[in-house]
Each structure stands twice: as C-alpha cells, then as structure tokens.
Write an enzyme that holds these catalytic residues in place. Structure first.
Site, PDB file in Angstrom:
ATOM      1  N   ARG A 167       0.851  -1.191   0.000  1.00  0.00           N
ATOM      2  CA  ARG A 167       0.000   0.000   0.000  1.00  0.00           C
ATOM      3  C   ARG A 167       0.881   1.233   0.000  1.00  0.00           C
ATOM      4  O   ARG A 167       1.884   1.270   0.726  1.00  0.00           O
ATOM      5  CB  ARG A 167      -0.869   0.030   1.277  1.00  0.00           C
ATOM      6  CG  ARG A 167      -1.970  -0.994   1.288  1.00  0.00           C
ATOM      7  CD  ARG A 167      -2.492  -1.192   2.695  1.00  0.00           C
ATOM      8  NE  ARG A 167      -1.437  -1.673   3.584  1.00  0.00           N
ATOM      9  CZ  ARG A 167      -1.573  -1.824   4.894  1.00  0.00           C
ATOM     10  NH1 ARG A 167      -2.706  -1.521   5.482  1.00  0.00           N
ATOM     11  NH2 ARG A 167      -0.583  -2.281   5.633  1.00  0.00           N
ATOM     12  N   CYS A 201      -3.813   1.784  -8.313  1.00  0.00           N
ATOM     13  CA  CYS A 201      -4.093   0.351  -8.485  1.00  0.00           C
ATOM     14  C   CYS A 201      -5.569   0.014  -8.713  1.00  0.00           C
ATOM     15  O   CYS A 201      -5.913  -0.541  -9.757  1.00  0.00           O
ATOM     16  CB  CYS A 201      -3.606  -0.422  -7.270  1.00  0.00           C
ATOM     17  SG  CYS A 201      -1.827  -0.532  -7.208  1.00  0.00           S
TER      18      CYS A 201
HETATM   19  C1  UDX Z   1      -4.023  -0.763  -2.891  1.00  0.00           C
HETATM   20  C2  UDX Z   1      -4.022  -2.131  -2.177  1.00  0.00           C
HETATM   21  O1  UDX Z   1      -4.458  -1.949  -0.818  1.00  0.00           O
HETATM   22  C3  UDX Z   1      -2.638  -2.759  -2.225  1.00  0.00           C
HETATM   23  O2  UDX Z   1      -2.672  -4.059  -1.641  1.00  0.00           O
HETATM   24  C4  UDX Z   1      -2.236  -2.873  -3.712  1.00  0.00           C
HETATM   25  O3  UDX Z   1      -0.944  -3.424  -3.812  1.00  0.00           O
HETATM   26  C5  UDX Z   1      -2.260  -1.494  -4.353  1.00  0.00           C
HETATM   27  O4  UDX Z   1      -3.563  -0.919  -4.222  1.00  0.00           O
HETATM   28  P1  UDX Z   1      -3.264   1.714  -2.304  1.00  0.00           P
HETATM   29  O5  UDX Z   1      -3.659   2.069  -3.699  1.00  0.00           O
HETATM   30  O6  UDX Z   1      -2.001   2.246  -1.736  1.00  0.00           O
HETATM   31  O7  UDX Z   1      -3.192   0.123  -2.148  1.00  0.00           O
HETATM   32  O8  UDX Z   1      -4.446   2.263  -1.380  1.00  0.00           O
HETATM   33  P2  UDX Z   1      -5.465   1.712  -0.302  1.00  0.00           P
HETATM   34  O9  UDX Z   1      -4.992   2.110   1.036  1.00  0.00           O
HETATM   35  O10 UDX Z   1      -5.778   0.279  -0.494  1.00  0.00           O
HETATM   36  O11 UDX Z   1      -6.757   2.598  -0.665  1.00  0.00           O
HETATM   37  C6  UDX Z   1      -7.267   2.602  -2.000  1.00  0.00           C
HETATM   38  C7  UDX Z   1      -8.428   3.554  -2.124  1.00  0.00           C
HETATM   39  O12 UDX Z   1      -9.570   3.037  -1.464  1.00  0.00           O
HETATM   40  C8  UDX Z   1      -8.218   4.947  -1.527  1.00  0.00           C
HETATM   41  O13 UDX Z   1      -8.724   5.912  -2.425  1.00  0.00           O
HETATM   42  C9  UDX Z   1      -9.014   4.938  -0.241  1.00  0.00           C
HETATM   43  O14 UDX Z   1      -9.482   6.213   0.112  1.00  0.00           O
HETATM   44  C10 UDX Z   1     -10.156   4.012  -0.637  1.00  0.00           C
HETATM   45  N1  UDX Z   1     -10.776   3.343   0.523  1.00  0.00           N
HETATM   46  C11 UDX Z   1     -10.083   2.426   1.244  1.00  0.00           C
HETATM   47  C12 UDX Z   1     -12.100   3.628   0.847  1.00  0.00           C
HETATM   48  O15 UDX Z   1     -12.761   4.436   0.192  1.00  0.00           O
HETATM   49  N2  UDX Z   1     -12.665   2.971   1.912  1.00  0.00           N
HETATM   50  C13 UDX Z   1     -11.985   2.061   2.656  1.00  0.00           C
HETATM   51  O16 UDX Z   1     -12.589   1.502   3.593  1.00  0.00           O
HETATM   52  C14 UDX Z   1     -10.649   1.774   2.309  1.00  0.00           C
END
Ligand code: UDX
Length: 426
Positions: free
Chosen positions: A149, A255
């Site tokens: 992440r 991602c």
């Molecule tokens: C993600 C995956 O978690 C990771 O395993 C993969 O390798 C790459 O993609 P990342 O893109 O860094 O990681 O972000 P992450 O923390 O997973 O959040 C992704 C998006 O989802 C963000 O925009 C966040 O705001 C949103 N999100 C996350 C929500 O809207 N609600 C949640 O409960 C969790």
C-alpha cells in the site's frame, strides 16, 4: 545475491531498497532522466515512509546503485521487473514497457537468470511472454505479485500478509522464496496464471467491498440509517471483517481503478462477462457525482457559490493524485459558475497540472475556507481533524455547509459549532 531491479517507481524502488538493505547487491534501472538524477543525489522520487533513510543507508554501504539502461550482460542471478503497466484509453493494460524489458533482459543475458515479475499484468501474460521471448533461453519466469500500500509500502514489504510465488520452475521458485527469508508470512506456490489472477482478484475484491459499503451508505441516507454503525455491525462478523468498510467518495490511486478496469476487459477478452466487477466500477464513478449533486442541493444551486475543496490526494499521507475522486469533484464543480479554492497538505504541486485553470490553489486550510459557503472534505488528512473549526466557521459565509466526503469529522462537534453538516451515509 546480485539483483537487477528494473523500474524505480513505488514498487521497484521499495523492492530495490528493501532487497539492498537485507544484504543483496542491487542495481536499479530507471529510464527517466529526472528520477535518475534525483536518485543519484540520494533523493527518492516518491513519498514513502522510511524510504529516504533506507536509500541513504544503501547508497553509503554501496549495496545499491542506479543506472539508466539494463546492464549488458546482466551480471545478476535475478532480475525483478517493476515497470509501470498503465491503462490504455480503452482501459486495457499497456504492456509495452513489459515487452521492452523482457526482450531487453533476454538480449542482455547469456547465462542463467530468474525473471521475477512484480508488475501487475493480466492473467495469461506470463505464459505469453515466456512463449514469445524466453523459449530456448536459460531464463526462468516467476510471477511474484506485490500487495504494497502506498505510504506503508516498506512496512508491507517486511510484514506481508502472504507471499505468492507463481512458477512452473521449482528451482526458480525456491530462489524467489529465499529472497523473503526471515519474513514471517504464509507462502503460496501456484501456477503463473493463478498468481497473476490472485493479484487482480485481491484488488477487485477490496474495490468491491468499498463500492458495496458506498451503496449501503447511499441506502442509509434513503432509509435514515447511519453507515458508521452499519459498517461496525457487519464488520464484527469475522467472515466479513472490519477493514475496507469506510464509506466515502470512492476508491482512487494507481491500483484499484486501473486494475478493476483491466480485469473487466481481460475477462471479456477471454469470453467472460464479469458483471459484479462492472457494477463495482460503475458505483465507484457515481460517488463523486452524487457528492456534487448533494452540495448542489445543500447550497440551493451551485452557480455563483464560493466552495472550498479540502484534500486532493487519493488518500491521506501521500502526494499521489492518480484517479483521486477529489479531482473529479473539482472538474464537476467547475462545470458550474463556482469559485473553487482547493487545499491539500502535500499534493498541491501534483494537482495543479490536472486541475482546471480557474481553480484557486490556497496556501492553507484557513485561506481555502475563508468566505466559502460550502466545504467539501475529500481526503481524510489528520490536519483536517485537528483544524480550528470554530475559526473556520467564523470566517465562512452562510449557509456554512460541510460535506464530509470521508465521514472523517465528528458530526456532533461540527453541528455544535453552527455548521450545516452532511456526511456520506450519515
Ligand atoms: C491498494 C491495495 O491496498 C494494495 O494491496 C495494492 O498493492 C495497491 O492498491 P493503495 O492504492 O495504496 O493500495 O491504497 P489503499 O490504502 O488500499 O486505498 C485505496 C483507495 O480506497 C483509496 O482511495 C481509499 O481512500 C479508498 N478506501 C479504502 C475507501 O474508500 N474505503 C476504505 O474503507 C478503504
């Protein structure tokens, strides 16, 4: 071990630093002039907790070096491919860098080499690359997807939830497994195509969880329930789990949006209509539109209004604005005659290039909100929780609306200060 890492983006640079810091000699290849120049000065081109110190340490020790081209010959036993696989305009995966690198590695290798694919490539790609470039060579192929992440990538490297090793070559699989010696995580050895599918399925599932809770949040608004309580109530069931149940403006980043689109198209090109995933993508796009509609109704129309948008990065603690819902909201607001001021603790410079010209970049939170009739909180930076909301309330103009797109603020406290508060599913 001598290792070549190709690509110094989030995945490549974290892999290069972590591998060099754990006793390997790593050459990291980065084609981009600007990134290479920064790296040469010991500066990371990405914002990632712990990476600068690690970079410094490895450069001092001499265990990590950078160069622009794949070394010829590749003087290492292992090559980690971590180049970008961006979306093409139709949503399919652009594999041109992958092809270039795999061809380059083949042309630069005389002896034995294990090619470890960290880039996210659609199911079936590994086998196709092997047939096209590696038949008749002494290069083994291993798919070893990452689940890092942003913002926690170094921590995730050392404490992964699992290590997936996809290969049809046991010796190469053992070599990759050895890279993670000392890391306490279950190891799963699969076929190459299964490993590729695990990566997409994980991202698609998490994205679906987010779209699901966003749909529940929209339903909560319709029936008068509170999504925070509903999330807690379902998340306590261990079969569901509490994570990724925060309702909001939808997922962004490098991602989830890209990988869900790519998996949808990969399914279609293999003759399968992945209907659930299509809905996940559609729901995600709808959240920003619904937020703007909500602001429109709270302000009794948007034309002539003064609005502040707080948070531009796709999530807190990163300056990454790729596919950030905040940017969609800014563009949608600019379709109206709105005076829009934006502020983000770290993503201002990145966002400026993508925001409509008329958007005003405010130097701080208080300047952004001064005189505004409405505020949209789009990213849950801790700076916003700690802000002096009483001061903000005094400086805003009626009707003093706060649209909390991430349910990050205390509704009670905000309402007690005299704001008109609207959350997402609250
Ligand atoms: C993600 C995956 O978690 C990771 O395993 C993969 O390798 C790459 O993609 P990342 O893109 O860094 O990681 O972000 P992450 O923390 O997973 O959040 C992704 C998006 O989802 C963000 O925009 C966040 O705001 C949103 N999100 C996350 C929500 O809207 N609600 C949640 O409960 C969790």
């Amino acid at each position: 071990m001598n290792i070549t890492v190709i690509g110094a983006g989030y995945v490549g640079l974290v892999a290069a630093c972590c591998l060099a810091d754990s006793g390997n000699r790593v050459v990291c290849v980065e084609a981009d002039d600007d990134k290479l120049a920064l790296l040469g000065q010991g500066k990371a081109p990405i914002r990632e907790e712990g990476i600068d110190q690690m970079l410094d340490r490895c450069l001092q020790k001499g265990s990590l070096s950078f160069q622009q081209r794949i070394p010829r010959p590749v003087a290492s036993e292992l090559a980690v491919v971590a180049v970008g696989t961006p979306s093409l305009p139709d949503g399919a995966t652009d594999l041109s860098s992958i092809h270039q690198v795999v061809r380059g590695l083949r042309d630069s290798t005389d002896g034995k080499l294990t090619l470890l694919m960290k880039s996210t490539v659609p199911p079936g790609t590994g086998l196709r690359l092997m047939r096209r470039y590696l038949d008749g060579t002494d290069i083994s192929y291993v798919s070893n997807p990452e689940f890092l992440r942003e913002g926690q990538a170094v921590k995730d490297w050392y404490h992964p939830s699992r290590i997936v090793i996809g290969t049809n070559d046991a010796e190469a699989g053992d070599m990759v497994s050895g890279l993670y010696e000392g890391i306490d995580a279950p190891k799963l050895v699969t076929s190459i195509t299964s490993a590729e599918t695990i990566k997409y399925a994980a991202n698609a599932f998490l994205a679906t969880k987010i779209s699901f809770i966003n749909e529940i949040a929209n339903l909560c608004e319709a029936v008068g329930a509170r999504v925070d309580d509903v999330s807690r109530g379902i998340g306590l069931d261990p079969r569901i789990g509490p994570d990724f149940l925060n309702a909001g403006l939808g997922y962004g980043g490098s991602c989830f949006p890209k990988d869900t689109r790519a998996l949808n198209l990969s399914a279609l090109s293999n003759g399968y209509d992945f209907r659930l995933l299509k809905s996940t993508i559609e729901v995600n796009g709808k959240q920003a539109i619904m937020a703007v509609r909500k602001m429109n109704s709270l302000l009794n129309g948007l034309d002539g209004r003064d609005i502040a948008l707080l948070g531009l990065s796709f999530k807190p603690d990163t300056d990454d604005i790729r596919e950030s819902p905040a940017l969609n909201i800014a563009s949608l607001l600019c379709e109206h005659d709105v005076k829009l001021r934006v502020y983000d603790p770290v993503a201002m410079a990145n966002a400026r290039q993508l925001l409509p010209e008329e958007v005003i970049m405010a130097p701080d939170l208080y300047t952004a909100t001064e005189g505004a009739q409405g505020v949209i909180l789009a990213t849950e930076w801790s700076e916003f929780f700690k802000a002096d909301w009483a001061r903000i309330r005094k400086s805003m103009s009626a009707p003093c609306v706060i649209l909390d797109g991430r349910n990050a603020l205390s509704q009670e406290k905000i309402e007690a200060l005299g704001f008109r508060y609207a959350g997402t599913g609250r």
